[in-house]
Design a protein around this motif. Structure first.
Motif: not given
Ligand SMILES: Nc1ncnc2c1ncn2[C@@H]1O[C@H](COP(=O)(O)OP(=O)(O)OP(=O)(O)O)[C@@H](O)[C@H]1O
Ligand SMILES: [Mg+2]
Lengths: 232, 288
Positions: B54-64, B68-72, B203-207
């Protein structure tokens, strides 16, 4: 310094301590004797807060600490040398020691130097893992770790258990040294001869009750009163 | 197997193993410190992947998306520890039921929000494409996983070995009652370690997302593998989680390549062999 008033303690449903009252004066050594399973360790655990009393008062410097968590009791100046030593086996000797430092004083080496003077062998083994120490070294580490918290009072639960005679002598000397430095000590002990030699006052516990209390002189002359409660 | 295939499967095994490590490290530390086997830990992985998407689609940035996912998820971990697990220390059966309940709850929520279709996460653009290894194409992105995974492993190691907090956590794994007897409020560290575990799983889930994707049921698949890792590596140690992850990563990738129909079988055989010869796991604590 420390006073127990009518302390009761349970493990789950089983009622272990039945109204224990005793006291330790400032700067004195008090021995708690008794056969296996009579409630000595339960008393120690009640004081340090591992298994808080279900009833009664524990006054430490006038404050009733019954119900306080162990970390708070420790910070009030009470330290524990537990039965079985319970050193942190996967930590190095030095790491075991620095845990007792207050307020992240990880760089402050003053305490550590003092402890190493008292127990030079711990300095030699500073980088070894706790699990690789001999029994005697583990016991010294357990005492040193307690001292790192700079306590006013120390609870020692059978510090000689399972040690060879020469090591018992070494550690006995250290305990006398601590006594002479003014530390108050509650010492759980099976060996009545050593206890009578070092202690200012002795209690005998039987089935969760204090059945005898006296000075070493009374203890020697009143053998008939306590003989049936312990092996000599 | 040809040499090129062996090399490629080895690299796959390492990258997969490091993904598992991100999950297993938290699972193992939470168990070590609190005695809780968190069966909802796989959910942190999938939730992390979805939130990251969701955050990547919103911001277009993988690392954000990654951070973001890790903090949530770290916040979710704190909430779960604070309001649920804290009440259940030493009540093993209740813990199993509660964590299992959470795992199902999260799976249904995921299905409800994102549907049953597998989603894939985009790769960061500079890690797209592949290189040739002994004539076979190998995706650059997998090197990215290896670098991030190793980097995190090193940071975790430094944190646990070199900081006072790390010393306290390791001591707590040994004997947390005794830690409190030294004046340290060990309970303060419980939320922190839950947050860290959920953070790493996310982090595992996203990468892992660009390769494995996110779909309902992945949480349980990955949980079983992470449990296999902690059984093999031994509970409560970071080193055990690390080597166990690599071993299970290899068993999984080579198993799939050699016996495509029996991939899980190779994992169970690995587990069984380790348990026969070293019941407490590769680097598990010895029974005292
Ligand atoms: N964790 C526990 N759960 C239940 N019962 C316990 C527990 N610990 C001790 N007991 C019981 O409480 C009683 C007193 O035990 P305690 O450990 O206080 O004895 P002790 O005087 O210290 O003996 P020892 O000299 O063998 O150390 C025993 O009957 C013991 O079985
Ligand atoms: Mg005892």
């Amino acid at each position: 310094m420390l006073r127990l008033n009518e302390v009761h303690a349970h493990y789950g449903e089983s009622h272990i301590l039945h109204g224990v009252s005793m006291k330790v004066e400032k700067g004195s050594v008090v021995a708690l004797l008794g056969r296996n399973g009579m409630g000595k360790t339960t008393t120690i655990h009640a004081i340090i807060g591992f298994n808080p009393p279900t009833k009664g008062e524990i006054l430490f410097n006038g404050t009733n600490i019954n119900g306080f968590p162990p970390n708070k009791i420790s910070r009030m100046g009470m330290a524990l040398v537990p039965q079985g030593r319970r050193i942190f086996r996967s930590l190095t000797v030095k790491e075991n020691l620095i845990l007792g430092f207050r307020n992240n004083k990880i760089k402050d080496n003053h305490n550590l130097e003092r402890i190493y003077e008292l127990f030079p062998v711990l300095q030699e083994r500073a980088k070894q893992l706790g699990r690789n120490l001999s029994g005697g070294e583990q016991q010294m580490l357990a005492i040193a770790r307690a001292l790192m918290t700079e306590p006013e009072m120390i609870l020692m639960d059978e510090p000689f258990e399972g040690l060879a005679p020469t090591i018992i002598k070494d550690i006995g000397l250290k305990i006398e040294e601590l006594k002479n430095s003014g530390l108050s000590i509650l010492l759980v002990e099976q060996n009545i001869h050593f206890a009578a030699k070092i202690a200012d006052y002795l209690y005998i516990m039987n089935k969760g009750e204090i059945v005898y209390g006296g000075t070493p002189e009374q203890f020697h002359s009143e053998e008939d009163q306590w003989k049936r409660f312990i092996e000599i | 197997m040809e040499l090129s295939e062996i090399v490629i499967q080895t690299l796959n095994g390492i990258s997969y193993g490091l993904l598992l490590f991100l999950l297993a490290a938290g699972l193992s530390l939470i168990f070590g410190l609190m005695g809780i086997i968190n069966l909802a830990h796989g959910s942190y992985y999938t939730l992390g992947a979805y939130v990251g998407l969701v955050i990547i689609q919103m911001t277009g940035n993988f690392f954000v998306g990654l951070m973001g996912a890790a903090v949530v998820l770290a916040l979710l971990g704190i909430v779960m520890e604070r309001f649920f697990f804290r009440k259940l220390y030493k009540r093993e059966l209740d813990q199993v039921l509660l964590t299992f309940g959470f795992a199902y709850l999260f799976m249904d929520i995921n299905k409800w929000i994102w549907g049953g279709v597998p989603r894939s996460l985009p790769k960061p653009t500079f890690l797209e494409g592949s290189i040739s290894i002994l004539g076979e194409a190998f995706p650059i992105y997998r090197f990215g996983i290896i670098v991030i995974g190793l980097g995190i492993a090193v940071l975790l190691w430094l944190f646990l070995e070199k900081t006072r907090t790390g010393v306290i956590i390791r001591a707590g794994v040994d004997d947390k009652e005794m830690v409190s007897g030294l004046g340290i409020n060990i309970k303060l560290y419980f939320s922190g370690i839950f947050a860290l575990g959920a953070f790493l799983a996310a982090i595992g889930g996203v990468i892992g997302g660009p390769i494995i994707g996110a779909y309902p049921g992945l949480d349980f698949e990955i949980l079983v593998l992470a449990l296999a890792v902690v059984v093999v590596g031994g509970l409560g140690t970071l080193k055990g989680a690390f080597w166990g992850s690599l071993l299970i990563g290899f068993a999984e990738t080579f198993g799939k390549a050699i016996f495509p129909d029996f991939a899980m079988f190779t994992i169970y055989v690995t587990m069984a062999l380790i348990l026969i010869f070293k019941p407490s796991g590769l680097l598990g604590k010895e029974e005292s």
